[in-house]
Scaffold this motif. Structure first.
Motif, PDB file in Angstrom:
ATOM      1  N   PRO A 341       0.836  -1.204   0.000  1.00 32.55           N
ATOM      2  CA  PRO A 341       0.000   0.000   0.000  1.00 32.55           C
ATOM      3  C   PRO A 341       0.873   1.258   0.000  1.00 32.55           C
ATOM      4  N   GLY A 342       0.696   2.108  -0.995  1.00 35.19           N
ATOM      5  CA  GLY A 342       1.511   3.323  -1.063  1.00 35.19           C
ATOM      6  C   GLY A 342       1.140   4.190  -2.238  1.00 35.19           C
ATOM      7  N   ASN A 375       8.451 -10.435   3.884  1.00 32.49           N
ATOM      8  CA  ASN A 375       7.889 -11.398   4.824  1.00 32.49           C
ATOM      9  C   ASN A 375       6.427 -11.034   5.041  1.00 32.49           C
ATOM     10  N   GLN A 376       5.823 -11.581   6.065  1.00 35.95           N
ATOM     11  CA  GLN A 376       4.394 -11.334   6.277  1.00 35.95           C
ATOM     12  C   GLN A 376       4.102  -9.899   6.686  1.00 35.95           C
ATOM     13  N   GLN A 377       5.085  -9.200   7.265  1.00 36.75           N
ATOM     14  CA  GLN A 377       4.842  -7.849   7.775  1.00 36.75           C
ATOM     15  C   GLN A 377       5.322  -6.741   6.845  1.00 36.75           C
ATOM     16  N   SER A 378       6.365  -6.986   6.054  1.00 42.40           N
ATOM     17  CA  SER A 378       6.970  -5.874   5.321  1.00 42.40           C
ATOM     18  C   SER A 378       7.683  -6.329   4.056  1.00 42.40           C
ATOM     19  N   ILE A 379       8.006  -5.324   3.222  1.00 40.89           N
ATOM     20  CA  ILE A 379       8.799  -5.522   2.002  1.00 40.89           C
ATOM     21  C   ILE A 379      10.046  -4.667   2.108  1.00 40.89           C
ATOM     22  N   THR A 380      11.192  -5.224   1.731  1.00 42.68           N
ATOM     23  CA  THR A 380      12.457  -4.497   1.782  1.00 42.68           C
ATOM     24  C   THR A 380      13.059  -4.410   0.388  1.00 42.68           C
ATOM     25  N   VAL A 381      13.389  -3.193  -0.034  1.00 41.98           N
ATOM     26  CA  VAL A 381      14.032  -2.947  -1.324  1.00 41.98           C
ATOM     27  C   VAL A 381      15.479  -2.540  -1.045  1.00 41.98           C
ATOM     28  N   THR A 382      16.435  -3.242  -1.649  1.00 42.97           N
ATOM     29  CA  THR A 382      17.851  -2.980  -1.437  1.00 42.97           C
ATOM     30  C   THR A 382      18.513  -2.591  -2.751  1.00 42.97           C
ATOM     31  N   VAL A 383      19.219  -1.459  -2.734  1.00 40.61           N
ATOM     32  CA  VAL A 383      19.980  -1.002  -3.897  1.00 40.61           C
ATOM     33  C   VAL A 383      21.455  -0.989  -3.489  1.00 40.61           C
ATOM     34  N   SER A 384      22.235  -1.885  -4.080  1.00 39.81           N
ATOM     35  CA  SER A 384      23.653  -1.995  -3.722  1.00 39.81           C
ATOM     36  C   SER A 384      24.519  -1.706  -4.939  1.00 39.81           C
ATOM     37  N   ASP A 385      25.705  -1.185  -4.684  1.00 40.50           N
ATOM     38  CA  ASP A 385      26.630  -0.864  -5.773  1.00 40.50           C
ATOM     39  C   ASP A 385      28.054  -1.216  -5.365  1.00 40.50           C
ATOM     40  N   GLU A 428       9.339   7.492   5.246  1.00 43.89           N
ATOM     41  CA  GLU A 428       8.776   7.653   6.589  1.00 43.89           C
ATOM     42  C   GLU A 428       7.303   8.033   6.535  1.00 43.89           C
ATOM     43  N   ALA A 429       6.908   8.784   5.496  1.00 42.30           N
ATOM     44  CA  ALA A 429       5.489   9.117   5.338  1.00 42.30           C
ATOM     45  C   ALA A 429       4.658   7.869   5.067  1.00 42.30           C
ATOM     46  N   HIS A 430       5.282   6.823   4.501  1.00 39.04           N
ATOM     47  CA  HIS A 430       4.600   5.550   4.267  1.00 39.04           C
ATOM     48  C   HIS A 430       4.687   4.624   5.475  1.00 39.04           C
ATOM     49  N   GLY A 431       5.281   5.118   6.573  1.00 43.94           N
ATOM     50  CA  GLY A 431       5.407   4.289   7.768  1.00 43.94           C
ATOM     51  C   GLY A 431       6.591   3.350   7.743  1.00 43.94           C
ATOM     52  N   GLY A 432       7.551   3.599   6.835  1.00 43.33           N
ATOM     53  CA  GLY A 432       8.707   2.717   6.720  1.00 43.33           C
ATOM     54  C   GLY A 432       9.978   3.346   7.247  1.00 43.33           C
ATOM     55  N   LYS A 433      11.109   2.672   6.999  1.00 43.81           N
ATOM     56  CA  LYS A 433      12.411   3.149   7.430  1.00 43.81           C
ATOM     57  C   LYS A 433      13.405   2.976   6.292  1.00 43.81           C
ATOM     58  N   SER A 443      28.462   0.655  -1.532  1.00 45.05           N
ATOM     59  CA  SER A 443      27.419   1.120  -0.602  1.00 45.05           C
ATOM     60  C   SER A 443      26.127   0.362  -0.840  1.00 45.05           C
ATOM     61  N   THR A 444      25.308   0.312   0.204  1.00 42.34           N
ATOM     62  CA  THR A 444      24.001  -0.342   0.119  1.00 42.34           C
ATOM     63  C   THR A 444      22.967   0.546   0.781  1.00 42.34           C
ATOM     64  N   PHE A 445      21.915   0.887   0.028  1.00 38.87           N
ATOM     65  CA  PHE A 445      20.779   1.632   0.563  1.00 38.87           C
ATOM     66  C   PHE A 445      19.573   0.708   0.524  1.00 38.87           C
ATOM     67  N   TYR A 446      18.831   0.679   1.642  1.00 40.51           N
ATOM     68  CA  TYR A 446      17.637  -0.172   1.652  1.00 40.51           C
ATOM     69  C   TYR A 446      16.542   0.497   2.465  1.00 40.51           C
ATOM     70  N   PHE A 447      15.327   0.275   2.020  1.00 43.97           N
ATOM     71  CA  PHE A 447      14.178   0.808   2.755  1.00 43.97           C
ATOM     72  C   PHE A 447      13.138  -0.283   2.910  1.00 43.97           C
ATOM     73  N   THR A 448      12.411  -0.202   4.023  1.00 44.25           N
ATOM     74  CA  THR A 448      11.388  -1.204   4.351  1.00 44.25           C
ATOM     75  C   THR A 448      10.034  -0.541   4.461  1.00 44.25           C
ATOM     76  N   LEU A 449       9.019  -1.144   3.841  1.00 43.08           N
ATOM     77  CA  LEU A 449       7.655  -0.630   3.870  1.00 43.08           C
ATOM     78  C   LEU A 449       6.728  -1.660   4.489  1.00 43.08           C
ATOM     79  N   PRO A 450       5.798  -1.245   5.348  1.00 43.04           N
ATOM     80  CA  PRO A 450       4.862  -2.208   5.938  1.00 43.04           C
ATOM     81  C   PRO A 450       3.847  -2.667   4.911  1.00 43.04           C
TER      82      PRO A 450
END
Length: 452
Positions: A341-342, A375-385, A428-433, A443-450
């Protein structure tokens, strides 16, 4: 009452003496023999002793025992005696005193609990010292900040609890002068450096008797950081706006001074002006977008979003740039990825910003990978270089406005320094980190969304 009891005891002795005299007279008159006199005196003494013990000594012992229990804190004891009227009054008085003590103790306990609740709910730290400079009270905020427990601080010198000489000196000064010490700011290791505003007030008893001092510690670390960021933001905005404007004005003046007569030079200058104008427009757009996100004025139009679709489109968008730098651009996405949801547009911007940064700061021949897990609670997107990486001191600040790890390289590539800050606010507006890690390999950037 004591006079009456004393009179009764004296009366018993007089009665016993009178019986003895009477029996002695009977013996002298020949009415009784000596054995009868002795036996009569003995039994009279025994009777009066029993009567005294029953009516006086036993009730007094009961009252004494009950009073000692009350002195030990057992105030529920009720004295019930059968004795002289005066002892009954004494027992009633002690029972009444015990009831009043229970009532007062209850009120004191309630007052203490209220004070403790207030201290526990305070956001600021509280430290109280007695007149000898020893700690008598620390609230949970201070215990949490300095990671200490009650058994470690009670009755201890302040310097042994909070190892800061400046803070100790403020408390000692307030204790010696018995005058308030207000609005002193000092840095304390907790174990990380924190900035506190310290206010100390004297505790005075009856007739202004010195009892100790109480100090209030307000953590102003974040406030000072925000003030510093506000100051830096104003300076950075001025600098970022002035740079393209200075370039535009310089080239316009050159054109007006005669460069327009040289078509090749004029075209080159106009292209530069056009590029700087676009950069200025992008900067203003990002500033407005960031302002709306920070003020929570942006309304998210949430709907089920297919992140796989966003990532596919982003990969296609940057395929040309990646090929020009000979960068391997890949994606790893589960086939059963659920929708999140977003807001489709905002989430697209986050992924575009992260992939764009990864390609910009990856050297020729490197790799950029976008991976999704869930997983059942969240989705994580990882961008690594496999890019140049981020230094350890810069890593905590990469999401700040206008912060650039490599300022010259970022400006050269047209970056505004706001992309990661905007991405952070969107997530953060979507409730994620959103977080970042880095090493020598990249470097690796990743964000998690509920998901709910």
């Amino acid at each position: 009452m004591l006079t009456s009891i004393r009179q009764r005891a004296i009366g018993s002795y007089v009665l016993l003496f009178g019986i003895f005299i009477l029996l002695t007279l009977f013996h002298r008159w020949g009415l009784v023999n000596l054995l009868t006199v002795l036996l009569g005196s003995f039994w009279a003494t025994v009777f009066l002793a029993w009567l005294t013990a029953r009516r006086l000594i036993t009730p007094v012992e009961q009252i004494t025992s009950a009073a000692q229990e009350m002195a030990g804190g057992v105030l529920d004891t009720e004295i019930r005696v059968q004795g002289e009227h005066e002892l009954d009054e004494l027992a009633w008085s002690i029972n009444y005193m015990a009831r009043q003590l229970r009532k007062n103790l209850f009120l004191i306990t309630e007052e203490r609990n209220r004070a403790r609740a207030i201290l526990n709910s305070m956001a600021d730290g509280v430290i109280a010292l007695d007149k000898n400079g020893r700690v008598i009270l620390i609230n949970p905020v201070v215990e949490s900040i300095f990671d200490i427990k009650e058994e470690c601080w009670i009755g201890t010198e302040l310097i042994k609890v909070i190892r800061n000489h400046e803070l100790e000196q403020l408390f000692i000064r307030a204790l010696q002068d018995m005058q308030p010490v207000l609005n002193n700011e000092l840095q304390v290791l907790t174990p990380e450096p924190r900035l506190f505003r310290v206010q100390i007030s004297p505790l005075k008893g009856a007739q202004h008797k010195k009892m100790g001092v109480v100090g209030l510690l307000t953590d102003v670390t974040e406030r000072r950081k925000l003030e510093q960021m506000r100051t830096e933001f104003a300076a950075n905005v001025s600098h970022e706006l002035r740079t393209p404007l200075t370039s535009i004005n310089g080239f316009v003046e050159t054109l007006l001074d005669g460069a327009m007569e040289q078509p090749h030079v004029a075209k080159n200058f106009l292209e530069i002006i056009h590029t700087e104008g676009k950069r200025l427009a992008n900067l203003i757009d990002d500033l407005l977008k960031l302002s709306r996100l920070e003020d929570r004025r942006t309304i998210l139009h949430k709907q089920p979003v297919d992140l796989a679709d966003i990532i596919h489109n982003t990969i296609k968008m940057f395929e040309g740039l990646a090929q020009d730098k000979n960068i391997e651009l890949t994606e790893v996405i589960p086939s059963d990825l659920p929708p999140v949801p977003g807001d489709f547009g905002f989430l697209s911007q986050v992924i575009v910003n992260l992939v764009d940064n990864a390609i910009k700061y990856t050297l020729t021949g490197g790799k950029v990978n976008v991976e999704v897990t869930f997983n059942q609670q969240s989705i994580t997107v990882t961008v690594s270089d496999t890019g140049i990486g981020i230094s350890e001191e810069s890593l905590p600040r990469v999401f700040e406005r206008f912060y650039r790890v490599d300022k010259a390289r970022s400006r050269e590539m047209g970056g505004t320094g706001l992309g990661l800050s905007i991405s952070k606010h969107i997530v953060e507006a979507h409730g994620g980190k959103i977080k970042a890690t880095s090493s020598q390999e990249g470097s690796t950037f990743y964000f998690t969304l509920p998901l709910d």
